[in-house]
Every structure is written in structure tokens, then in C-alpha cells.
Scaffold this motif. Structure first.
Motif, PDB file in Angstrom:
ATOM      1  N   GLY A   1       5.984 -17.047   7.561  1.00  0.00           N
ATOM      2  CA  GLY A   1       5.564 -18.417   7.289  1.00  0.00           C
ATOM      3  C   GLY A   1       4.405 -18.492   6.315  1.00  0.00           C
ATOM      4  N   ASP A   2       4.056 -17.363   5.685  1.00  0.00           N
ATOM      5  CA  ASP A   2       2.933 -17.296   4.762  1.00  0.00           C
ATOM      6  C   ASP A   2       3.447 -17.174   3.335  1.00  0.00           C
ATOM      7  N   ASP A   3       3.541 -18.300   2.631  1.00  0.00           N
ATOM      8  CA  ASP A   3       4.050 -18.287   1.262  1.00  0.00           C
ATOM      9  C   ASP A   3       3.056 -17.718   0.261  1.00  0.00           C
ATOM     10  N   CYS A   4       1.842 -17.421   0.720  1.00  0.00           N
ATOM     11  CA  CYS A   4       0.830 -16.858  -0.167  1.00  0.00           C
ATOM     12  C   CYS A   4       0.824 -15.327  -0.142  1.00  0.00           C
ATOM     13  N   PHE A   5       1.631 -14.740   0.750  1.00  0.00           N
ATOM     14  CA  PHE A   5       1.667 -13.283   0.813  1.00  0.00           C
ATOM     15  C   PHE A   5       2.181 -12.716  -0.505  1.00  0.00           C
ATOM     16  N   ALA A   6       1.539 -11.667  -0.976  1.00  0.00           N
ATOM     17  CA  ALA A   6       1.979 -10.982  -2.195  1.00  0.00           C
ATOM     18  C   ALA A   6       1.989  -9.485  -1.951  1.00  0.00           C
ATOM     19  N   LEU A   7       3.012  -8.811  -2.445  1.00  0.00           N
ATOM     20  CA  LEU A   7       3.098  -7.362  -2.306  1.00  0.00           C
ATOM     21  C   LEU A   7       1.962  -6.688  -3.077  1.00  0.00           C
ATOM     22  N   PRO A   8       1.332  -5.691  -2.498  1.00  0.00           N
ATOM     23  CA  PRO A   8       0.288  -4.948  -3.222  1.00  0.00           C
ATOM     24  C   PRO A   8       0.901  -3.944  -4.183  1.00  0.00           C
ATOM     25  N   PHE A   9       0.072  -3.397  -5.064  1.00  0.00           N
ATOM     26  CA  PHE A   9       0.538  -2.317  -5.930  1.00  0.00           C
ATOM     27  C   PHE A   9      -0.448  -1.163  -5.897  1.00  0.00           C
ATOM     28  N   TYR A  10       0.046   0.016  -6.249  1.00  0.00           N
ATOM     29  CA  TYR A  10      -0.754   1.227  -6.270  1.00  0.00           C
ATOM     30  C   TYR A  10      -0.915   1.678  -7.716  1.00  0.00           C
ATOM     31  N   ASP A  11      -2.126   1.543  -8.262  1.00  0.00           N
ATOM     32  CA  ASP A  11      -2.392   1.970  -9.623  1.00  0.00           C
ATOM     33  C   ASP A  11      -2.697   3.469  -9.614  1.00  0.00           C
ATOM     34  N   TRP A  12      -1.657   4.264  -9.701  1.00  0.00           N
ATOM     35  CA  TRP A  12      -1.807   5.714  -9.703  1.00  0.00           C
ATOM     36  C   TRP A  12      -2.431   6.241 -10.988  1.00  0.00           C
ATOM     37  N   SER A  13      -2.504   5.402 -12.037  1.00  0.00           N
ATOM     38  CA  SER A  13      -3.071   5.857 -13.305  1.00  0.00           C
ATOM     39  C   SER A  13      -4.574   6.086 -13.211  1.00  0.00           C
TER      40      SER A  13
ATOM     41  N   ASP B   1      -5.957   7.372 -10.313  1.00  0.00           N
ATOM     42  CA  ASP B   1      -6.121   8.209  -9.130  1.00  0.00           C
ATOM     43  C   ASP B   1      -5.934   9.674  -9.493  1.00  0.00           C
ATOM     44  N   LYS B   2      -6.407  10.541  -8.615  1.00  0.00           N
ATOM     45  CA  LYS B   2      -6.289  11.978  -8.836  1.00  0.00           C
ATOM     46  C   LYS B   2      -5.414  12.670  -7.797  1.00  0.00           C
ATOM     47  N   ASN B   3      -5.457  12.184  -6.555  1.00  0.00           N
ATOM     48  CA  ASN B   3      -4.747  12.908  -5.484  1.00  0.00           C
ATOM     49  C   ASN B   3      -4.277  11.986  -4.366  1.00  0.00           C
ATOM     50  N   CYS B   4      -3.741  10.852  -4.715  1.00  0.00           N
ATOM     51  CA  CYS B   4      -3.193   9.882  -3.749  1.00  0.00           C
ATOM     52  C   CYS B   4      -4.244   9.443  -2.731  1.00  0.00           C
ATOM     53  N   SER B   5      -5.168   8.626  -3.174  1.00  0.00           N
ATOM     54  CA  SER B   5      -6.217   8.117  -2.302  1.00  0.00           C
ATOM     55  C   SER B   5      -5.681   7.187  -1.223  1.00  0.00           C
ATOM     56  N   ILE B   6      -4.481   6.644  -1.411  1.00  0.00           N
ATOM     57  CA  ILE B   6      -3.930   5.740  -0.397  1.00  0.00           C
ATOM     58  C   ILE B   6      -3.112   6.490   0.662  1.00  0.00           C
ATOM     59  N   CYS B   7      -3.016   7.813   0.520  1.00  0.00           N
ATOM     60  CA  CYS B   7      -2.334   8.630   1.535  1.00  0.00           C
ATOM     61  C   CYS B   7      -3.331   8.967   2.642  1.00  0.00           C
ATOM     62  N   SER B   8      -3.769   7.946   3.326  1.00  0.00           N
ATOM     63  CA  SER B   8      -4.751   8.086   4.397  1.00  0.00           C
ATOM     64  C   SER B   8      -4.232   7.375   5.637  1.00  0.00           C
ATOM     65  N   ASP B   9      -4.797   7.696   6.797  1.00  0.00           N
ATOM     66  CA  ASP B   9      -4.356   7.048   8.032  1.00  0.00           C
ATOM     67  C   ASP B   9      -4.602   5.554   8.004  1.00  0.00           C
ATOM     68  N   GLU B  10      -5.625   5.116   7.284  1.00  0.00           N
ATOM     69  CA  GLU B  10      -5.942   3.696   7.204  1.00  0.00           C
ATOM     70  C   GLU B  10      -4.934   2.934   6.350  1.00  0.00           C
TER      71      GLU B  10
ATOM     72  N   LEU C   1       0.034  13.285 -10.764  1.00  0.00           N
ATOM     73  CA  LEU C   1       0.209  11.847 -10.945  1.00  0.00           C
ATOM     74  C   LEU C   1       0.279  11.512 -12.439  1.00  0.00           C
ATOM     75  N   PRO C   2       1.044  10.477 -12.796  1.00  0.00           N
ATOM     76  CA  PRO C   2       0.997   9.997 -14.184  1.00  0.00           C
ATOM     77  C   PRO C   2      -0.419   9.497 -14.498  1.00  0.00           C
ATOM     78  N   THR C   3      -0.769   9.457 -15.765  1.00  0.00           N
ATOM     79  CA  THR C   3      -2.125   9.101 -16.175  1.00  0.00           C
ATOM     80  C   THR C   3      -2.166   7.753 -16.893  1.00  0.00           C
ATOM     81  N   LEU C   4      -3.387   7.264 -17.088  1.00  0.00           N
ATOM     82  CA  LEU C   4      -3.556   6.028 -17.858  1.00  0.00           C
ATOM     83  C   LEU C   4      -3.061   6.225 -19.284  1.00  0.00           C
ATOM     84  N   GLU C   5      -3.281   7.401 -19.837  1.00  0.00           N
ATOM     85  CA  GLU C   5      -2.760   7.685 -21.176  1.00  0.00           C
ATOM     86  C   GLU C   5      -1.239   7.568 -21.210  1.00  0.00           C
TER      87      GLU C   5
END
Length: 283
Positions: free
Chosen positions: A61-73, A75-84, A142-146
Motif C-alpha cells: 500500500g506504499d506507492d512511494c516505495f522505490a527499489l534501491p541500487f548498489y553502486d559497485w563502481s 566499492d572494493k569488496n562488497c560492502s553490502i554483503c553484511s548481516d545488516e 568489481l567493475p570500476t567507475l572507469e
């Protein structure tokens, strides 16, 4: 067979279905499918993300929900691969019990044969659980910003023969079959490079959507597509005629209802009511 499937299961199955070889003139058309290795790669995955986001709107019922994205460009070692966040793992790729994703079920795993449209075995209705092992594959990174900036420089959307061998074009560089810097050298780059780096469930393309990493990865890929569309003034008319079943501009994207043509999604995201908090490489 019928199952009490979740919305996420359905999203995973849709992607799995799209990866199966197309039956053409009574034979399977090799590497051809509805969503990969052709012009429809960007638009098909954009529609999948819109489908999932809308289903979450309806569910919550939340029309404001938006999917997040992971900017791997950045990052160095998957900072979002955490228990949190998306879960940490042991050396074998098992998600740790301290993560909410430790018992995350996976469907359609190990279903690579052309006539197997979703192998599901049985434990709790799922054939497998989520696995991930960032950086475990030898030489993976990981792919890079370049990489992103070089990808954005290619002005032609796609080029003959409109498959993984197409050279000097944005789609094939982004999908990851070409080196972003030269547009000629074949490799495992950008989009594909992230799948390879994560390993486990993400490495098996047919069932990779089981991992929520797939969603945040492809949403960042979509932000790159959006940057490119705005930078080069791209419109649906730039979607090429390629002669591939399911991947021509007027072909409908399989298996979505209501129906959308491939070219419909090759325009700014503003036409679909969404944008990004920032766009990579935007000027």
C-alpha cells in the motif's frame, strides 16, 4: 505443478523463463533468448524492475516505495554483503545464520537444459538456498567507475549481428561481452563481471534473480542506461531492427502482461514516473 509462490518467487521465475532458448522452426535457437545477448537486454530488465516495484506497491500500500541500487563502481569488496544488509557468508558461500537471508529459498536452480523451465525440488517447497561468495573466483573483481564512464561513451545502442559478438556498441559493452575501453576485445566485463564476482547463485544466470543482489545490481545497471539515454538523447526510435525472435523493436516482451514492446522502454525513466538519487557519470 502449483505452489504458494511469493511475489519474489514470481519475479525470479519470470527471469528464469526469459533465459531459456527460443524454440524457432521446431528447434532451439542456441544462445538466443528473450532478455539477453541482444537489443532487449536493457529494456527487458527495466520492465522486470518496474514489475517488481509495482507489485511491492500493491502488497504494502506504499506507492512511494522505490527499489534501491548498489553502486559497485565505488566499492572494493562488497560492502553490502553484511548481516545488516544482504548477508555475509562463510568460505563455502553459505549465508551465515546471523543474516536474515540465511534461509532464503531459491527456485529454478540448476535448470540449464532447454526443456527444463523450472526445476524445483522439495525442501520447504524450494530446491535450494541462497549462496554467495564475493571475490572467491580466481581473478574476479568489481567493475570500476572507469568501466562505467567508458561504457557511457559508446554512442551506438547496438550493432550487427546484435548478439554477444557485436562490437563498438553500448548494449554489448554494458552487458559485459566487450572491454569498455576499446569496444572490441571480448571479455567478462561490467554487468557480467559483477555476476562473476558474486559467485554462487548470482553466477548461475538462469536462477540469479533468486539473490536480492540481482535486484540492486540491475537497478544500478538501469541507472547507467538512464544516464546514457539522457546524454545521447535516445528515443524508442533508436531501438534497432535486428531480426531476432523476441528482440525486435515491435516484439512484445515475454512473458509480461499487460504487453509492452521492446522499444517502449528505451526512453527516459521519467516517462515511467521514476528517477534516481544520482546518475553515474552524469554531466
Amino acid at each position: 505443478m502449483f505452489r504458494n509462490a511469493s511475489i519474489y518467487d514470481l519475479c525470479t521465475w519470470i527471469h528464469h523463463y526469459s533465459t531459456k532458448p527460443i524454440l524457432h522452426n521446431c528447434s532451439y535457437a542456441g544462445m538466443r533468448d528473450f532478455a539477453h545477448q541482444g537489443p532487449a537486454f536493457t529494456t527487458w530488465h527495466r520492465l522486470l524492475l518496474l514489475f517488481l516495484e509495482r507489485q511491492i506497491h500493491l502488497l504494502t500500500g506504499d506507492d512511494c516505495f522505490a527499489l534501491p541500487f548498489y553502486d559497485w563502481s565505488k566499492d572494493k569488496n562488497c560492502s553490502i554483503c553484511s548481516d545488516e544488509l544482504l548477508g555475509s557468508n562463510d568460505k563455502k558461500g553459505n549465508i551465515l545464520e546471523s543474516s536474515s537471508f540465511s534461509s532464503w529459498g531459491a527456485i529454478c536452480s540448476h535448470s540449464d537444459s532447454p526443456n527444463n523451465y523450472c526445476q524445483s525440488a522439495a525442501r520447504d517447497g524450494y530446491g535450494d538456498t541462497l549462496h554467495r561468495n564475493p571475490g572467491f573466483a580466481k581473478g574476479s573483481s568489481l567493475p570500476t567507475l572507469e568501466d562505467v564512464l567508458n561504457t557511457l561513451n559508446w554512442t551506438v545502442y547496438d550493432a550487427p549481428p546484435y548478439d554477444r559478438t557485436a562490437k563498438n556498441c553500448f548494449r554489448n559493452v554494458l552487458e559485459g561481452f566487450l572491454n569498455p575501453s576499446d569496444g572490441m576485445t571480448f571479455g567478462f566485463e561490467v554487468h557480467n563481471k559483477l555476476h562473476n564476482y558474486m559467485g554462487g547463485t548470482m553466477f548461475e544466470i538462469t536462477s540469479s534473480a533468486n539473490d536480492p543482489m540481482f535486484i540492486v545490481h540491475h537497478n544500478f545497471i538501469d541507472s547507467i542506461v538512464e544516464t546514457w539515454i539522457r546524454r545521447h538523447g535516445v528515443t524508442p526510435g533508436d531501438f534497432p531492427e535486428c531480426g531476432l525472435p523476441g528482440q525486435d523493436p515491435l516484439d512484445f516482451m515475454v512473458p509480461f502482461f499487460p504487453r509492452y514492446q521492446n522499444r517502449d522502454l528505451l526512453q527516459t525513466s521519467l516517462a515511467f514516473g521514476y528517477t534516481f538519487s544520482y546518475l553515474p557519470g552524469a554531466v
